[in-house]
Design a protein around this motif. Structure first.
Motif, PDB file in Angstrom:
ATOM      1  N   GLU A  83     -11.102  16.668  -4.684  1.00 23.65           N
ATOM      2  CA  GLU A  83     -11.021  17.423  -3.433  1.00 23.65           C
ATOM      3  C   GLU A  83     -12.178  17.055  -2.507  1.00 23.65           C
ATOM      4  O   GLU A  83     -11.989  16.866  -1.298  1.00 23.65           O
ATOM      5  CB  GLU A  83     -11.040  18.928  -3.724  1.00 23.65           C
ATOM      6  N   LYS A  84     -13.376  16.923  -3.061  1.00 22.91           N
ATOM      7  CA  LYS A  84     -14.550  16.549  -2.261  1.00 22.91           C
ATOM      8  C   LYS A  84     -14.380  15.160  -1.657  1.00 22.91           C
ATOM      9  O   LYS A  84     -14.648  14.939  -0.471  1.00 22.91           O
ATOM     10  CB  LYS A  84     -15.813  16.549  -3.141  1.00 22.91           C
ATOM     11  N   ILE A  85     -13.917  14.213  -2.474  1.00 23.74           N
ATOM     12  CA  ILE A  85     -13.719  12.833  -2.001  1.00 23.74           C
ATOM     13  C   ILE A  85     -12.671  12.809  -0.888  1.00 23.74           C
ATOM     14  O   ILE A  85     -12.829  12.129   0.132  1.00 23.74           O
ATOM     15  CB  ILE A  85     -13.293  11.918  -3.164  1.00 23.74           C
ATOM     16  N   ALA A  86     -11.596  13.585  -1.093  1.00 26.86           N
ATOM     17  CA  ALA A  86     -10.509  13.621  -0.100  1.00 26.86           C
ATOM     18  C   ALA A  86     -11.012  14.156   1.232  1.00 26.86           C
ATOM     19  O   ALA A  86     -10.654  13.632   2.302  1.00 26.86           O
ATOM     20  CB  ALA A  86      -9.369  14.473  -0.616  1.00 26.86           C
ATOM     21  N   GLU A  87     -11.834  15.195   1.193  1.00 27.77           N
ATOM     22  CA  GLU A  87     -12.364  15.773   2.435  1.00 27.77           C
ATOM     23  C   GLU A  87     -13.212  14.752   3.190  1.00 27.77           C
ATOM     24  O   GLU A  87     -13.104  14.614   4.411  1.00 27.77           O
ATOM     25  CB  GLU A  87     -13.198  17.016   2.111  1.00 27.77           C
ATOM     26  N   THR A  88     -14.039  14.006   2.444  1.00 27.40           N
ATOM     27  CA  THR A  88     -14.889  12.983   3.079  1.00 27.40           C
ATOM     28  C   THR A  88     -14.038  11.851   3.658  1.00 27.40           C
ATOM     29  O   THR A  88     -14.269  11.409   4.794  1.00 27.40           O
ATOM     30  CB  THR A  88     -15.870  12.402   2.045  1.00 27.40           C
ATOM     31  N   ASP A  89     -13.052  11.405   2.893  1.00 27.01           N
ATOM     32  CA  ASP A  89     -12.215  10.292   3.351  1.00 27.01           C
ATOM     33  C   ASP A  89     -11.310  10.683   4.511  1.00 27.01           C
ATOM     34  O   ASP A  89     -10.964   9.829   5.334  1.00 27.01           O
ATOM     35  CB  ASP A  89     -11.380   9.741   2.190  1.00 27.01           C
TER      36      ASP A  89
END
Length: 456
Positions: free
Chosen positions: A108-114
């Motif tokens: 979820e964190k990676i998706a938000e950044t990307d």
């Protein structure tokens, strides 16, 4: 005896507590079973409530925390799920099946950044991984669907949003995604309806608000541009299409049409290079856009870029094999073939629709200009070049002054195959015949580099 009595008292005091523990365990198990039943029905909120009751009755049972962690994951509450999963492991170190809650949080964190970086493919990848652990999480599904729409994968995005709306017809995020797909497919009026519906469900939905505003602005500018074009106000149409192109760079299909429309305007204004550039931008955005290829191909013909025109018409005909497209391709191929021969019209400096008199006047002017006698005092190199031009002028006049030969030449027929080999004729004979035979014309020098013409 006293000691025995004291012992009896102690026994009496502890027996009810043991009965309460057993009762609590039975009741906790009952709550757990009810939670399991709701979980199986995908009613995760009720399942959560019953697992919580079970934990309240028996706070040291690892499986209850594990079950509630699974439910929290289905509800998309991964941080809380991770807490329950960690507690289940603390109570029973063999209970490790929910360690993936931490992985989901990382996805979820990676998706938000990307998403902020506009790396939508990576966001879809992360959401797919997260949904393997939480297949019912609407938030993950919506984020995935939005990114699919941004990638132009509209059917997939629509499918995800529709699945959510079947379960919850008031889901503003799903309504927004449905509208977004329609908006990017250039169905702007229908898109606005979905955006408005999303805003009714959630008036503060920022993305729906921005998308709705952009959709209305695009529709208005495009319609105003079309109106100006139909009225022949090409300058205004150009300005309106340009303004429309600045509204939303993400709307690929609509922008492709706007570029093509502006290309049409530029072709009307005879800004053919600009028209070609606009059409090229259109096909970069949508490589299936036939109208843009056709417009660019015509502009290539008008600028005598015949090979490029043939390439575009070939692309069109491969896509849509119609009689009209086949004829357009044949015409371009003919123009390409003709362009590889000498351009007799250009040699004489006349238009392709020149009259017989205009062709004669042009020959007179060019023949006198390039006649070898006029350049007898020039260098050998210049004499050779002028003699070549003199011969070409004679060739051009021989063909264009004869109606039959001119027709064959204009139709692209090979003149050598028709028995008209231009390599053997004498340009001087043409010149003499035109100016009245031997002695009818001469050049005389009046000084270095100066000539005057004398007619007999």
């Amino acid at each position: 005896m006293a000691a025995a009595a004291e012992c009896d008292v102690v026994m009496a005091a502890t027996e009810p507590e043991l009965l309460d523990d057993e009762e609590a365990k039975r009741e906790a198990e009952s709550f757990k079973e009810q939670g399991n039943a709701y979980y199986a029905k995908k009613d995760y909120n009720e399942a959560y409530n019953y697992y919580t009751k079970a934990i309240d009755m028996c706070p040291k049972n690892a499986s209850y925390y594990g079950n509630r962690a699974a439910t929290l994951m289905m509800l998309g509450k991964f941080r809380e799920a991770l807490g329950d999963a960690q507690q289940s492991v603390r109570l029973d170190d063999t209970f490790v099946r929910f360690k993936n809650a931490n992985a989901v949080i990382e996805y979820e964190k990676i998706a938000e950044t990307d998403f902020e970086k506009r790396d939508f493919r990576k966001v879809v990848f992360c959401m797919d991984r997260a949904l393997e652990y939480a297949p019912a999480c609407h938030r993950f599904k919506i984020l995935k669907a939005e990114c699919l729409a941004m990638l132009g994968r509209y059917p997939e995005a629509q499918s995800v949003a529709s699945d959510i709306l079947r379960m919850d017809s008031t889901n503003a995020d799903a309504l927004y995604v449905r509208g977004l797909c329609l908006y990017y497919e250039d169905c702007i009026e229908k898109a606005v309806q979905f955006f408005v519906q999303a805003l009714r469900m959630a008036p503060d939905h920022e993305k729906a608000c921005v998308a709705c505003r952009n959709a209305k602005a695009l529709k208005a500018k495009k319609e105003d541009g079309n109106k100006a074009f139909k009225e022949g106000n090409y300058k205004l149409a150009y300005e309106l299409y340009t303004e429309a192109l600045g509204i939303d760079p993400n709307n690929i299909k609509t922008n492709a049409k706007l570029y093509c429309n502006r290309g049409t305007v530029n072709s009307k204004l005879r800004k053919l290079d600009d028209a070609i550039e606009d059409c090229t931008n259109a096909v970069k955005l949508d490589d299936t856009y036939i109208k843009a290829y056709l417009r660019r191909a015509q502009c290539y013909l008008d600028t005598e870029q015949y090979e490029e025109a043939v390439r575009d018409y070939e692309k069109v005909y491969q896509t849509e094999k119609t009689k009209e497209h086949k004829q357009l391709l044949k015409n371009a191929q003919l123009e390409l073939k003709k362009s590889k021969r000498k351009d007799y019209y250009k040699i004489l400096g006349v238009d392709k629709n020149a009259s017989e008199d205009e062709i004669k006047k042009a020959y007179r002017k060019r023949a006198l200009m390039h006649h070898p006698d006029r350049h007898s005092g020039a260098s050998a190199e210049v004499q050779k070049e002028e003699e070549k031009k003199f011969k070409e002028v004679g060739e051009a006049f021989t063909i264009l002054s004869d109606p039959k030969k001119k027709t064959r030449y204009d139709s692209g027929q090979d003149l050598d195959e028709e028995g008209m080999n231009m390599g053997d004729f004498d340009a001087n004979n043409i010149f003499k015949a035109f100016f009245g035979g031997p002695g009818g014309f001469s050049f005389e020098a009046s000084g270095p580099g100066n000539f005057f013409f004398q007619f007999g």
